[in-house]
Design a protein around this motif. Structure first.
Motif, PDB file in Angstrom:
ATOM      1  N   ALA A   1      -5.819 -47.889 -69.366  1.00  0.00           N
ATOM      2  CA  ALA A   1      -5.270 -48.151 -70.705  1.00  0.00           C
ATOM      3  C   ALA A   1      -3.742 -48.111 -70.689  1.00  0.00           C
ATOM      4  N   ASP A   2      -3.174 -47.146 -69.977  1.00  0.00           N
ATOM      5  CA  ASP A   2      -1.710 -47.059 -69.883  1.00  0.00           C
ATOM      6  C   ASP A   2      -1.128 -48.235 -69.113  1.00  0.00           C
ATOM      7  N   ALA A   3      -1.829 -48.679 -68.076  1.00  0.00           N
ATOM      8  CA  ALA A   3      -1.370 -49.844 -67.321  1.00  0.00           C
ATOM      9  C   ALA A   3      -1.365 -51.080 -68.214  1.00  0.00           C
ATOM     10  N   ARG A   4      -2.405 -51.237 -68.993  1.00  0.00           N
ATOM     11  CA  ARG A   4      -2.487 -52.383 -69.916  1.00  0.00           C
ATOM     12  C   ARG A   4      -1.364 -52.330 -70.945  1.00  0.00           C
ATOM     13  N   LEU A   5      -1.113 -51.171 -71.495  1.00  0.00           N
ATOM     14  CA  LEU A   5      -0.037 -50.999 -72.466  1.00  0.00           C
ATOM     15  C   LEU A   5       1.325 -51.284 -71.833  1.00  0.00           C
ATOM     16  N   THR A   6       1.512 -50.851 -70.598  1.00  0.00           N
ATOM     17  CA  THR A   6       2.765 -51.104 -69.878  1.00  0.00           C
ATOM     18  C   THR A   6       3.001 -52.596 -69.700  1.00  0.00           C
ATOM     19  N   ILE A   7       1.953 -53.327 -69.321  1.00  0.00           N
ATOM     20  CA  ILE A   7       2.077 -54.778 -69.145  1.00  0.00           C
ATOM     21  C   ILE A   7       2.355 -55.453 -70.480  1.00  0.00           C
ATOM     22  N   ASP A   8       1.638 -55.043 -71.513  1.00  0.00           N
ATOM     23  CA  ASP A   8       1.841 -55.629 -72.842  1.00  0.00           C
ATOM     24  C   ASP A   8       3.273 -55.403 -73.329  1.00  0.00           C
ATOM     25  N   THR A   9       3.793 -54.224 -73.112  1.00  0.00           N
ATOM     26  CA  THR A   9       5.178 -53.905 -73.494  1.00  0.00           C
ATOM     27  C   THR A   9       6.154 -54.785 -72.725  1.00  0.00           C
ATOM     28  N   ARG A  10       5.901 -54.979 -71.451  1.00  0.00           N
ATOM     29  CA  ARG A  10       6.779 -55.820 -70.628  1.00  0.00           C
ATOM     30  C   ARG A  10       6.737 -57.281 -71.102  1.00  0.00           C
ATOM     31  N   ILE A  11       5.560 -57.773 -71.460  1.00  0.00           N
ATOM     32  CA  ILE A  11       5.436 -59.147 -71.974  1.00  0.00           C
ATOM     33  C   ILE A  11       6.265 -59.311 -73.238  1.00  0.00           C
ATOM     34  N   ARG A  12       6.159 -58.352 -74.156  1.00  0.00           N
ATOM     35  CA  ARG A  12       6.943 -58.427 -75.397  1.00  0.00           C
ATOM     36  C   ARG A  12       8.437 -58.414 -75.121  1.00  0.00           C
TER      37      ARG A  12
ATOM     38  N   LEU B   1       8.745 -68.312 -69.462  1.00  0.00           N
ATOM     39  CA  LEU B   1       7.954 -68.579 -68.261  1.00  0.00           C
ATOM     40  C   LEU B   1       7.461 -67.286 -67.629  1.00  0.00           C
ATOM     41  N   GLU B   2       8.345 -66.309 -67.506  1.00  0.00           N
ATOM     42  CA  GLU B   2       7.963 -65.019 -66.921  1.00  0.00           C
ATOM     43  C   GLU B   2       6.908 -64.322 -67.781  1.00  0.00           C
ATOM     44  N   SER B   3       7.052 -64.409 -69.105  1.00  0.00           N
ATOM     45  CA  SER B   3       6.067 -63.760 -69.983  1.00  0.00           C
ATOM     46  C   SER B   3       4.712 -64.450 -69.870  1.00  0.00           C
ATOM     47  N   GLN B   4       4.706 -65.783 -69.722  1.00  0.00           N
ATOM     48  CA  GLN B   4       3.439 -66.509 -69.574  1.00  0.00           C
ATOM     49  C   GLN B   4       2.760 -66.165 -68.253  1.00  0.00           C
ATOM     50  N   GLU B   5       3.550 -66.038 -67.184  1.00  0.00           N
ATOM     51  CA  GLU B   5       2.981 -65.656 -65.888  1.00  0.00           C
ATOM     52  C   GLU B   5       2.386 -64.257 -65.947  1.00  0.00           C
ATOM     53  N   LEU B   6       3.083 -63.348 -66.601  1.00  0.00           N
ATOM     54  CA  LEU B   6       2.586 -61.979 -66.720  1.00  0.00           C
ATOM     55  C   LEU B   6       1.360 -61.921 -67.629  1.00  0.00           C
ATOM     56  N   GLN B   7       1.322 -62.749 -68.660  1.00  0.00           N
ATOM     57  CA  GLN B   7       0.150 -62.828 -69.540  1.00  0.00           C
ATOM     58  C   GLN B   7      -1.070 -63.285 -68.736  1.00  0.00           C
ATOM     59  N   SER B   8      -0.876 -64.253 -67.859  1.00  0.00           N
ATOM     60  CA  SER B   8      -1.964 -64.723 -66.993  1.00  0.00           C
ATOM     61  C   SER B   8      -2.438 -63.605 -66.071  1.00  0.00           C
TER      62      SER B   8
END
Length: 90
Positions: free
Chosen positions: A55-66, A75-82
């Protein structure tokens, strides 16, 4: 285009980098199972592996995407979303 980065953990073996979290800190997961996550910090003294929950890993990725979107790095946010969809389906 992003490059793949790997680290060797003393217990869990090869880790795959999911994303940069902040300066000198990155999020990694175990290469094969992709079920164990680590925040890896590094400095002149070496590497520090801090295990984090799924759950924390998912939250960390979501925060980075935002953050990437806010900074106009679409482009970087789309790659990370994928990458997030691959690691956290559904």
């Amino acid at each position: 285009m992003t490059s793949e980065n790997y680290l060797n953990h003393p217990t869990f073996g090869l880790l795959y980098r999911i994303c940069i979290v902040e300066e000198n800190q990155e999020l990694f997961t175990t290469l094969y199972a992709q079920r164990v996550f680590f925040l890896v910090s590094y400095n002149a003294e070496g590497l520090l592996f801090q295990p984090v929950t799924r759950a924390d890993a998912r939250l960390t990725i979501d925060t980075r995407i935002r953050l990437l979107r806010r900074n106009g790095q679409i482009l970087e946010s789309q790659e990370l979303q994928s990458t997030m969809q691959k690691n956290f389906p559904g």
